[in-house]
Design a protein around this motif. Structure first.
Motif, short mmCIF file in Angstrom:
data_model
loop_
_atom_site.label_atom_id
_atom_site.label_comp_id
_atom_site.label_asym_id
_atom_site.label_seq_id
_atom_site.Cartn_x
_atom_site.Cartn_y
_atom_site.Cartn_z
N TYR A 23 43.43 45.88 41.10
CA TYR A 23 42.27 45.23 40.50
C TYR A 23 41.84 44.02 41.32
O TYR A 23 40.64 43.78 41.51
CB TYR A 23 42.60 44.81 39.06
CG TYR A 23 41.44 44.16 38.35
CD1 TYR A 23 40.26 44.85 38.12
CD2 TYR A 23 41.52 42.83 37.95
CE1 TYR A 23 39.19 44.25 37.47
CE2 TYR A 23 40.45 42.22 37.31
CZ TYR A 23 39.29 42.93 37.07
OH TYR A 23 38.23 42.33 36.45
N THR A 24 42.79 43.27 41.84
CA THR A 24 42.47 42.11 42.65
C THR A 24 41.71 42.53 43.91
O THR A 24 40.69 41.92 44.26
CB THR A 24 43.75 41.34 43.03
OG1 THR A 24 44.46 41.00 41.83
CG2 THR A 24 43.44 40.06 43.80
N ASP A 25 42.16 43.58 44.56
CA ASP A 25 41.46 44.10 45.73
C ASP A 25 40.05 44.56 45.35
O ASP A 25 39.09 44.32 46.08
CB ASP A 25 42.24 45.25 46.35
CG ASP A 25 41.59 45.77 47.62
OD1 ASP A 25 41.24 44.95 48.49
OD2 ASP A 25 41.42 47.00 47.73
N TYR A 26 39.92 45.19 44.20
CA TYR A 26 38.61 45.64 43.71
C TYR A 26 37.65 44.45 43.60
O TYR A 26 36.51 44.52 44.05
CB TYR A 26 38.78 46.33 42.37
CG TYR A 26 37.50 46.50 41.58
CD1 TYR A 26 36.59 47.51 41.90
CD2 TYR A 26 37.21 45.66 40.52
CE1 TYR A 26 35.42 47.66 41.17
CE2 TYR A 26 36.04 45.80 39.79
CZ TYR A 26 35.14 46.81 40.13
OH TYR A 26 33.98 46.95 39.41
N LEU A 27 38.12 43.36 43.01
CA LEU A 27 37.25 42.19 42.85
C LEU A 27 36.82 41.62 44.19
O LEU A 27 35.65 41.31 44.40
CB LEU A 27 37.96 41.11 42.01
CG LEU A 27 38.15 41.43 40.54
CD1 LEU A 27 39.03 40.37 39.88
CD2 LEU A 27 36.81 41.52 39.82
N PHE A 28 37.78 41.47 45.10
CA PHE A 28 37.43 40.94 46.43
C PHE A 28 36.49 41.88 47.18
O PHE A 28 35.58 41.43 47.88
CB PHE A 28 38.68 40.65 47.25
CG PHE A 28 39.42 39.42 46.81
CD1 PHE A 28 38.77 38.21 46.65
CD2 PHE A 28 40.78 39.46 46.56
CE1 PHE A 28 39.44 37.07 46.24
CE2 PHE A 28 41.47 38.33 46.15
CZ PHE A 28 40.80 37.14 45.99
N THR A 29 36.68 43.16 47.03
CA THR A 29 35.81 44.13 47.70
C THR A 29 34.39 44.06 47.14
O THR A 29 33.42 44.13 47.90
CB THR A 29 36.39 45.56 47.54
OG1 THR A 29 37.68 45.60 48.15
CG2 THR A 29 35.49 46.60 48.19
N LYS A 30 34.27 43.92 45.85
CA LYS A 30 32.95 43.84 45.22
C LYS A 30 32.25 42.53 45.54
O LYS A 30 31.03 42.46 45.54
CB LYS A 30 33.06 44.02 43.70
CG LYS A 30 33.40 45.43 43.29
CD LYS A 30 32.27 46.37 43.63
CE LYS A 30 32.53 47.77 43.15
NZ LYS A 30 31.45 48.68 43.51
N GLY A 31 33.01 41.46 45.75
CA GLY A 31 32.43 40.21 46.21
C GLY A 31 32.15 39.18 45.13
O GLY A 31 32.49 39.35 43.96
N LEU A 32 31.49 38.13 45.56
CA LEU A 32 31.28 36.95 44.73
C LEU A 32 30.54 37.25 43.44
O LEU A 32 30.93 36.75 42.38
CB LEU A 32 30.55 35.87 45.52
CG LEU A 32 30.32 34.54 44.80
CD1 LEU A 32 31.65 33.90 44.39
CD2 LEU A 32 29.51 33.60 45.68
N ASP A 33 29.49 38.04 43.49
CA ASP A 33 28.72 38.31 42.27
C ASP A 33 29.59 38.94 41.19
O ASP A 33 29.50 38.59 40.01
CB ASP A 33 27.51 39.19 42.56
CG ASP A 33 26.39 38.43 43.25
OD1 ASP A 33 26.42 37.18 43.28
OD2 ASP A 33 25.47 39.09 43.77
N LYS A 34 30.44 39.90 41.57
CA LYS A 34 31.33 40.55 40.60
C LYS A 34 32.35 39.56 40.06
O LYS A 34 32.63 39.53 38.85
CB LYS A 34 32.03 41.75 41.26
CG LYS A 34 32.94 42.50 40.32
CD LYS A 34 32.16 43.12 39.18
CE LYS A 34 33.02 44.02 38.34
NZ LYS A 34 32.26 44.64 37.26
N VAL A 39 34.23 35.95 35.63
CA VAL A 39 34.53 34.59 35.14
C VAL A 39 33.66 34.28 33.93
O VAL A 39 34.14 33.75 32.92
CB VAL A 39 34.35 33.53 36.25
CG1 VAL A 39 34.40 32.12 35.68
CG2 VAL A 39 35.42 33.70 37.33
N GLY A 40 32.38 34.63 34.00
CA GLY A 40 31.48 34.42 32.86
C GLY A 40 31.91 35.20 31.64
O GLY A 40 31.93 34.67 30.52
#
Length: 106
Positions: A23-34, A39-40
């Motif tokens: 999941y962490t890799d997924y977030l970094f791959t998707k980037g800042l907007d994701k 966070v929101g």
């Protein structure tokens, strides 16, 4: 038991050495907007959980929020030490951004 510093280190290590499918890799791959979206979402879930009876949901959602904040910090190049340093600057003060008296004996 995991503390915030070790959580930060785990997230930073995962960014440096991605584990495909995590999941962490997924977030970094998707980037800042994701990451910002998550966070929101987690912030809103903490607010809703705090309004509900009991603390189990609040505990769960707060852990999610802290994790996603650590992902955001790593993504933006801020270290956990940077955050601790900023908090240290505020010790004894309410805020540097408004004219407020020093906090004493809380």
């Amino acid at each position: 038991m995991q503390d915030l510093e070790s959580l930060y280190q785990m997230v930073a290590a995962r960014k440096a050495n991605p584990k495909e499918g995590s999941y962490t890799d997924y977030l970094f791959t998707k980037g800042l907007d994701k990451i910002l979206k998550k966070v929101g979402e987690e912030t809103t879930e903490v607010i809703v959980a705090a309004k509900n009876e009991g603390t189990a949901e609040l505990q769960y959602e707060t852990a999610d929020l802290l994790y996603h904040l650590m992902v955001l910090l790593v993504e933006q190049g801020l270290t956990y030490d940077d955050i601790k340093e900023e908090l240290g600057k505020r010790e004894g003060l309410m805020s540097d951004f408004k004219d407020r008296l020093e906090i004493k004996d809380l």
